[in-house]
Design a protein around this motif. Structure first.
Motif, PDB file in Angstrom:
ATOM      1  N   VAL A  10       0.802  -1.214   0.000  1.00 38.66           N
ATOM      2  CA  VAL A  10       0.000   0.000   0.000  1.00 38.66           C
ATOM      3  C   VAL A  10       0.841   1.273   0.000  1.00 38.66           C
ATOM      4  CG1 VAL A  10      -1.753   1.294   1.274  1.00 38.66           C
ATOM      5  CG2 VAL A  10      -1.941  -1.172   1.068  1.00 38.66           C
ATOM      6  N   THR A  11       1.820   1.366   0.878  1.00 37.41           N
ATOM      7  CA  THR A  11       2.621   2.586   0.959  1.00 37.41           C
ATOM      8  C   THR A  11       3.402   2.810  -0.337  1.00 37.41           C
ATOM      9  OG1 THR A  11       2.805   2.312   3.345  1.00 37.41           O
ATOM     10  CG2 THR A  11       4.382   3.801   2.308  1.00 37.41           C
ATOM     11  N   ALA A  12       3.968   1.759  -0.881  1.00 35.54           N
ATOM     12  CA  ALA A  12       4.725   1.878  -2.127  1.00 35.54           C
ATOM     13  C   ALA A  12       3.819   2.271  -3.292  1.00 35.54           C
ATOM     14  CB  ALA A  12       5.447   0.564  -2.424  1.00 35.54           C
ATOM     15  N   ALA A  13       2.649   1.657  -3.395  1.00 37.99           N
ATOM     16  CA  ALA A  13       1.727   1.972  -4.489  1.00 37.99           C
ATOM     17  C   ALA A  13       1.245   3.414  -4.404  1.00 37.99           C
ATOM     18  CB  ALA A  13       0.544   1.007  -4.469  1.00 37.99           C
ATOM     19  N   ARG A  14       0.907   3.863  -3.202  1.00 39.74           N
ATOM     20  CA  ARG A  14       0.468   5.253  -3.030  1.00 39.74           C
ATOM     21  C   ARG A  14       1.607   6.222  -3.344  1.00 39.74           C
ATOM     22  NH1 ARG A  14      -2.945   4.828   2.584  1.00 39.74           N
ATOM     23  NH2 ARG A  14      -4.924   4.265   1.637  1.00 39.74           N
ATOM     24  N   HIS A  15       2.811   5.870  -2.946  1.00 39.29           N
ATOM     25  CA  HIS A  15       3.951   6.747  -3.210  1.00 39.29           C
ATOM     26  C   HIS A  15       4.199   6.865  -4.716  1.00 39.29           C
ATOM     27  CE1 HIS A  15       7.677   8.877  -2.517  1.00 39.29           C
ATOM     28  NE2 HIS A  15       8.263   8.062  -3.372  1.00 39.29           N
ATOM     29  N   LYS A  35      15.550   6.767 -11.545  1.00 40.23           N
ATOM     30  CA  LYS A  35      14.737   7.354 -12.600  1.00 40.23           C
ATOM     31  C   LYS A  35      14.133   8.694 -12.181  1.00 40.23           C
ATOM     32  CE  LYS A  35      14.491   5.343 -15.973  1.00 40.23           C
ATOM     33  NZ  LYS A  35      15.464   5.362 -17.072  1.00 40.23           N
ATOM     34  N   VAL A  36      13.697   8.792 -10.912  1.00 41.79           N
ATOM     35  CA  VAL A  36      13.063  10.015 -10.437  1.00 41.79           C
ATOM     36  C   VAL A  36      13.448  10.241  -8.979  1.00 41.79           C
ATOM     37  CG1 VAL A  36      10.883  11.211 -10.029  1.00 41.79           C
ATOM     38  CG2 VAL A  36      11.071   9.648 -11.950  1.00 41.79           C
ATOM     39  N   GLU A  37      13.898  11.445  -8.695  1.00 36.41           N
ATOM     40  CA  GLU A  37      14.214  11.857  -7.325  1.00 36.41           C
ATOM     41  C   GLU A  37      12.932  12.354  -6.671  1.00 36.41           C
ATOM     42  OE1 GLU A  37      16.551  12.417  -4.106  1.00 36.41           O
ATOM     43  OE2 GLU A  37      17.475  11.945  -6.018  1.00 36.41           O
ATOM     44  N   ALA A  38      12.666  11.914  -5.468  1.00 35.63           N
ATOM     45  CA  ALA A  38      11.474  12.375  -4.746  1.00 35.63           C
ATOM     46  C   ALA A  38      11.712  13.782  -4.203  1.00 35.63           C
ATOM     47  CB  ALA A  38      11.143  11.432  -3.609  1.00 35.63           C
ATOM     48  N   PRO A  39      10.751  14.676  -4.412  1.00 30.04           N
ATOM     49  CA  PRO A  39      10.867  16.001  -3.810  1.00 30.04           C
ATOM     50  C   PRO A  39      10.836  15.871  -2.281  1.00 30.04           C
ATOM     51  CG  PRO A  39       9.031  15.912  -5.370  1.00 30.04           C
ATOM     52  CD  PRO A  39       9.548  14.535  -5.207  1.00 30.04           C
ATOM     53  N   PRO A  40      11.508  16.768  -1.570  1.00 32.30           N
ATOM     54  CA  PRO A  40      11.560  16.664  -0.101  1.00 32.30           C
ATOM     55  C   PRO A  40      10.193  16.571   0.567  1.00 32.30           C
ATOM     56  CG  PRO A  40      13.087  18.329  -0.879  1.00 32.30           C
ATOM     57  CD  PRO A  40      12.301  17.885  -2.075  1.00 32.30           C
ATOM     58  N   GLU A  41       9.207  17.331   0.085  1.00 31.39           N
ATOM     59  CA  GLU A  41       7.894  17.293   0.724  1.00 31.39           C
ATOM     60  C   GLU A  41       7.209  15.937   0.562  1.00 31.39           C
ATOM     61  OE1 GLU A  41       7.180  19.171  -3.382  1.00 31.39           O
ATOM     62  OE2 GLU A  41       8.739  19.173  -1.875  1.00 31.39           O
ATOM     63  N   LEU A  42       7.512  15.242  -0.507  1.00 33.03           N
ATOM     64  CA  LEU A  42       6.921  13.926  -0.717  1.00 33.03           C
ATOM     65  C   LEU A  42       7.633  12.873   0.120  1.00 33.03           C
ATOM     66  CD1 LEU A  42       4.730  12.429  -2.153  1.00 33.03           C
ATOM     67  CD2 LEU A  42       6.247  12.101  -4.091  1.00 33.03           C
ATOM     68  N   ARG A  43       8.916  13.007   0.298  1.00 32.50           N
ATOM     69  CA  ARG A  43       9.657  12.063   1.140  1.00 32.50           C
ATOM     70  C   ARG A  43       9.106  12.049   2.566  1.00 32.50           C
ATOM     71  NH1 ARG A  43      15.356  14.374  -0.042  1.00 32.50           N
ATOM     72  NH2 ARG A  43      14.999  14.634  -2.237  1.00 32.50           N
ATOM     73  N   LYS A  44       8.833  13.224   3.068  1.00 30.42           N
ATOM     74  CA  LYS A  44       8.351  13.325   4.442  1.00 30.42           C
ATOM     75  C   LYS A  44       6.921  12.815   4.568  1.00 30.42           C
ATOM     76  CE  LYS A  44      11.229  17.309   5.365  1.00 30.42           C
ATOM     77  NZ  LYS A  44      11.241  18.750   5.549  1.00 30.42           N
ATOM     78  N   ALA A  45       6.092  13.077   3.570  1.00 28.43           N
ATOM     79  CA  ALA A  45       4.675  12.746   3.681  1.00 28.43           C
ATOM     80  C   ALA A  45       4.371  11.298   3.359  1.00 28.43           C
ATOM     81  CB  ALA A  45       3.870  13.637   2.724  1.00 28.43           C
ATOM     82  N   ALA A  46       5.233  10.632   2.622  1.00 25.79           N
ATOM     83  CA  ALA A  46       4.896   9.308   2.117  1.00 25.79           C
ATOM     84  C   ALA A  46       4.968   8.202   3.158  1.00 25.79           C
ATOM     85  CB  ALA A  46       5.794   8.958   0.944  1.00 25.79           C
ATOM     86  N   LEU A  47       5.937   8.283   4.045  1.00 25.29           N
ATOM     87  CA  LEU A  47       6.114   7.198   5.005  1.00 25.29           C
ATOM     88  C   LEU A  47       5.208   7.371   6.208  1.00 25.29           C
ATOM     89  CD1 LEU A  47       9.958   6.628   5.007  1.00 25.29           C
ATOM     90  CD2 LEU A  47       8.203   5.160   4.045  1.00 25.29           C
ATOM     91  N   PRO A  48       4.609   6.255   6.637  1.00 17.45           N
ATOM     92  CA  PRO A  48       3.776   6.361   7.844  1.00 17.45           C
ATOM     93  C   PRO A  48       4.642   6.693   9.056  1.00 17.45           C
ATOM     94  CG  PRO A  48       3.969   4.073   7.107  1.00 17.45           C
ATOM     95  CD  PRO A  48       4.697   4.926   6.110  1.00 17.45           C
ATOM     96  N   SER A  49       4.078   7.436   9.991  1.00 15.76           N
ATOM     97  CA  SER A  49       4.846   7.801  11.183  1.00 15.76           C
ATOM     98  C   SER A  49       4.638   6.819  12.303  1.00 15.76           C
ATOM     99  CB  SER A  49       4.490   9.199  11.634  1.00 15.76           C
ATOM    100  OG  SER A  49       3.097   9.390  11.655  1.00 15.76           O
TER     101      SER A  49
END
Length: 151
Positions: A63-68, A137-151
């Motif tokens: 789920v987390t990978a697919a959403r990311h 292939k694609v670098e994740a923007p900083p805002e997406l790196r922080k938001a993508a992983l569950p806390s």
């Protein structure tokens, strides 16, 4: 994809709807989840992801990978780039990227970047039959790196 055991934080959250999805079908399961948890609930969002990706990834779904991957496509325009290179629509490009991901040919690294990869146990996998990250292939923007992983 689950049987490939991909490494990293994006592959820690696997969800298997199991018999309920198979018995009730996707529309009934979506309706029941909306009624139980609400139309804006995270539970309904998860069921939508499961229904959408179940045929591509099989079960359980990462789920987390697919959403990311979806977020990367939207935020960075990855599907647009892929579509223009391959001469397909953005929807076809997104479906292709998820298919490649499901086969282990794209992998999301812990920093959120998307890499081409070689699954373990194949002729081109890393030494000792481990995963090989081939090319970012694609670098994740900083805002997406922080938001993508569950806390």
């Amino acid at each position: 994809m689950y049987s490939l055991n991909p490494p990293g934080a994006y592959y820690e959250d696997w969800v298997n709807p199991g018999a309920r999805l198979l018995a009730e079908g996707p529309e009934a399961l979506l309706a029941a989840t909306a009624e139980e948890f609400g139309p804006e609930s995270s539970e309904l969002d998860t069921v939508r992801v499961l229904v959408r990706f179940g045929e591509i990834y099989g079960f359980p779904v990462p789920v987390t990978a697919a959403r990311h991957l979806d977020a990367m496509v939207e935020l960075v325009g990855y599907a647009t780039q892929f579509a223009s290179l391959e001469g397909v629509t953005e929807d076809e490009a997104l479906a292709s990227m998820h298919s490649l991901h499901a086969q282990g040919l794209l992998l999301i690294d812990d920093d959120g970047s998307v890499w081409t990869s070689v699954p373990p146990g194949t002729p081109y996998s890393a030494p000792n039959g481990e995963w090989a990250l081939v090319e970012k292939k694609v670098e994740a923007p900083p805002e997406l790196r922080k938001a993508a992983l569950p806390s």
